[in-house]
Design an enzyme around this catalytic site. Structure first.
Site, short mmCIF file in Angstrom:
data_model
loop_
_atom_site.label_atom_id
_atom_site.label_comp_id
_atom_site.label_asym_id
_atom_site.label_seq_id
_atom_site.Cartn_x
_atom_site.Cartn_y
_atom_site.Cartn_z
N SER A 1 39.25 42.67 37.00
CA SER A 1 38.25 41.65 37.11
C SER A 1 36.83 42.23 37.48
O SER A 1 35.91 41.41 37.04
CB SER A 1 38.51 40.57 38.08
OG SER A 1 39.88 40.08 37.72
N HIS B 1 38.75 43.40 29.67
CA HIS B 1 38.96 42.20 30.52
C HIS B 1 39.14 41.23 29.96
O HIS B 1 38.52 40.45 29.37
CB HIS B 1 37.49 42.19 31.38
CG HIS B 1 37.54 41.26 32.47
ND1 HIS B 1 36.50 40.65 32.82
CD2 HIS B 1 38.60 40.52 33.07
CE1 HIS B 1 36.89 39.78 33.59
NE2 HIS B 1 38.07 39.73 33.95
N GLU C 1 36.16 40.96 27.22
CA GLU C 1 34.82 41.60 27.75
C GLU C 1 35.34 43.34 27.69
O GLU C 1 36.22 43.46 28.41
CB GLU C 1 34.57 41.28 28.94
CG GLU C 1 33.40 41.62 29.69
CD GLU C 1 32.88 41.13 30.97
OE1 GLU C 1 31.70 40.85 31.30
OE2 GLU C 1 33.74 40.61 31.71
N ASN D 1 32.11 37.88 35.58
CA ASN D 1 32.48 37.37 36.85
C ASN D 1 31.05 37.17 37.67
O ASN D 1 31.20 36.43 38.77
CB ASN D 1 33.50 38.19 37.37
CG ASN D 1 34.66 37.65 37.15
OD1 ASN D 1 35.03 36.52 36.68
ND2 ASN D 1 35.69 38.79 37.40
P1 NAI Z 1 49.85 39.46 39.55
O1 NAI Z 1 49.68 39.71 40.96
O2 NAI Z 1 50.28 38.35 38.66
O3 NAI Z 1 50.45 40.60 38.60
C1 NAI Z 1 50.36 41.99 39.11
C2 NAI Z 1 51.63 42.69 38.74
O4 NAI Z 1 51.55 44.03 38.84
C3 NAI Z 1 52.93 42.12 39.26
O5 NAI Z 1 53.84 41.73 38.66
C4 NAI Z 1 53.44 43.51 40.22
O6 NAI Z 1 54.62 43.46 40.40
C5 NAI Z 1 52.75 44.62 39.43
N1 NAI Z 1 52.74 45.75 39.73
C6 NAI Z 1 52.23 46.24 41.14
N2 NAI Z 1 52.41 47.42 41.34
C7 NAI Z 1 52.98 47.98 40.30
C8 NAI Z 1 53.44 49.48 40.17
N3 NAI Z 1 53.27 50.33 41.07
N4 NAI Z 1 54.11 49.55 38.82
C9 NAI Z 1 54.31 48.60 37.95
N5 NAI Z 1 53.96 47.23 38.41
C10 NAI Z 1 53.27 47.08 39.41
O7 NAI Z 1 48.22 39.74 39.09
P2 NAI Z 1 47.35 39.56 37.78
O8 NAI Z 1 46.56 38.23 38.15
O9 NAI Z 1 48.02 39.33 36.51
O10 NAI Z 1 46.19 40.39 37.69
C11 NAI Z 1 46.48 41.68 37.11
C12 NAI Z 1 45.03 42.34 36.88
O11 NAI Z 1 44.39 41.37 36.03
C13 NAI Z 1 43.76 42.38 38.26
O12 NAI Z 1 43.25 43.64 38.09
C14 NAI Z 1 42.92 41.20 38.20
O13 NAI Z 1 41.98 41.43 38.78
C15 NAI Z 1 42.89 41.25 36.62
N6 NAI Z 1 42.54 39.73 35.96
C16 NAI Z 1 43.30 38.56 36.50
C17 NAI Z 1 42.78 37.27 36.13
C18 NAI Z 1 43.63 36.21 36.46
O14 NAI Z 1 43.18 34.93 36.31
N7 NAI Z 1 44.83 36.41 37.24
C19 NAI Z 1 42.07 37.47 34.92
C20 NAI Z 1 41.32 38.57 34.52
C21 NAI Z 1 41.67 39.71 35.11
#
Ligand code: NAI
Length: 290
Positions: free
Chosen positions: A127, A148, A160, A198
């Site tokens: 993000s 993004h 993005e 952002n």
């Molecule tokens: P989340 O916490 O829902 O999911 C992250 C996932 O990554 C988890 O299922 C976790 O088990 C997995 N993970 C962690 N370490 C791992 C590894 N070593 N190997 C395989 N899987 C692994 O996070 P979310 O919200 O999906 O965010 C993911 C990315 O997207 C972040 O960089 C966040 O900043 C970005 N993002 C999030 C948004 C949102 O609204 N949640 C919007 C846009 C971007």
């Protein structure tokens, strides 16, 4: 350069500009599962990787609940899930969507450096983090880029696209081409903390929270002003609850520290809600109760 020569170079670049056929996604959380759903809907084979089978099963159940029943066979047929990184070795594009933590992301790139083909494009869904900094951990920074997606990826039209200093024109073109194929509108930005999305969004949310904390208006009225007066689909305080107050606090802290701009400093009320575990919609309470 003559026009003819420049056209020849463009034609040559078009030929080499990579066609992406198979996509790997690392992280099956909120974003990873949503991104997998989008590609599957557009008939791309996807390999979705996470650390635990239970997370992958939960991701599939969640995607099913958000897919029209008549499309589910197609979508599920296109998504393979695995806890094994070997499964993504023949992917043309890998999208990393793990926790917003630089060390966790860099660890993933170390593994990808060993597993992937030489010309695989690696994209991050971060993000806010610097694409140039993250690129330090990948073997071929020319094939590294920011993609993004917004939440939820199926609904939000924007992609993005963040170009790092070393991102090649071919990598950029491949991603822009792909973005069109999955029905997204892409916007290209250069690397900068929070990119454009952002940086603008958290300037708005930050100001809304300061207005609330100074007692200039209450949360319902601040939100109503932006919804009914500016045609925003959600008010900024509702939106903060929707994003998750912990995520908002982390992004604002990062922007504040990297840009040295007070506008992004998390406000005391935001800090205390996060401390109390009131993180918005996902915990049943944030600025609002759900
Ligand atoms: P989340 O916490 O829902 O999911 C992250 C996932 O990554 C988890 O299922 C976790 O088990 C997995 N993970 C962690 N370490 C791992 C590894 N070593 N190997 C395989 N899987 C692994 O996070 P979310 O919200 O999906 O965010 C993911 C990315 O997207 C972040 O960089 C966040 O900043 C970005 N993002 C999030 C948004 C949102 O609204 N949640 C919007 C846009 C971007």
């Amino acid at each position: 350069m003559s026009e003819v020569r420049s056209q020849k170079i463009h034609r040559r670049e078009d030929k080499v500009h990579k066609r992406i056929k198979k996509i790997g996604i690392i992280g099956a959380g909120t974003m990873g599962r949503g991104i997998a759903q989008v590609f599957a809907l557009y008939d791309y084979p996807v390999v979705l990787v996470d650390e635990k089978e239970t997370i992958l099963q939960d991701a599939l159940n969640n995607v099913k609940s958000r897919t029209e029943p008549e499309l589910w066979n197609k979508v599920s047929g296109h998504i393979e899930t695995s806890t094994n990184f070997e499964k993504i070795k023949d992917c043309d594009l890998i999208i990393e969507a793990v926790f917003e933590n630089v060390d966790v992301k860099k660890e993933i790139y170390n593994v990808l450096n060993k597993v992937c083909k030489n010309d695989t494009i690696i994209a991050t869904n971060t993000s806010a983090f610097s694409i140039n900094k993250l690129a330090e951990a990948v073997e071929k920074p020319s094939c590294f880029i920011g993609m993004h997606f917004m939440n939820p990826p199926k609904v939000m039209k924007l992609l993005e696209v963040i170009k790092g200093e070393k991102t090649s024109e071919n990598t950029l073109k491949s991603i822009l081409d792909l973005s069109k194929k999955i029905g997204k509108t892409s916007a290209v930005v250069n690397d900068s903390p929070g990119f454009v999305s952002n940086r603008l969004l958290f300037a708005l949310i930050g100001e809304a929270l300061r207005l609330l904390e100074k007692g200039i208006s209450d949360k319902e009225d601040i939100d109503a002003i932006m919804k009914c007066g500016m045609n925003h689909p959600m008010g900024p305080i509702e939106l903060a609850d929707f994003i998750g107050l912990d995520i908002c606090r982390n992004i604002m802290t990062y922007l504040y520290e990297s840009l040295k701009d007070e506008r992004y400093k998390p406000t005391p009320m935001l800090e205390s809600l996060v401390k109390e575990g009131k993180l918005g919609g996902k915990t049943g309470e944030g600025f609002y109760k759900y």
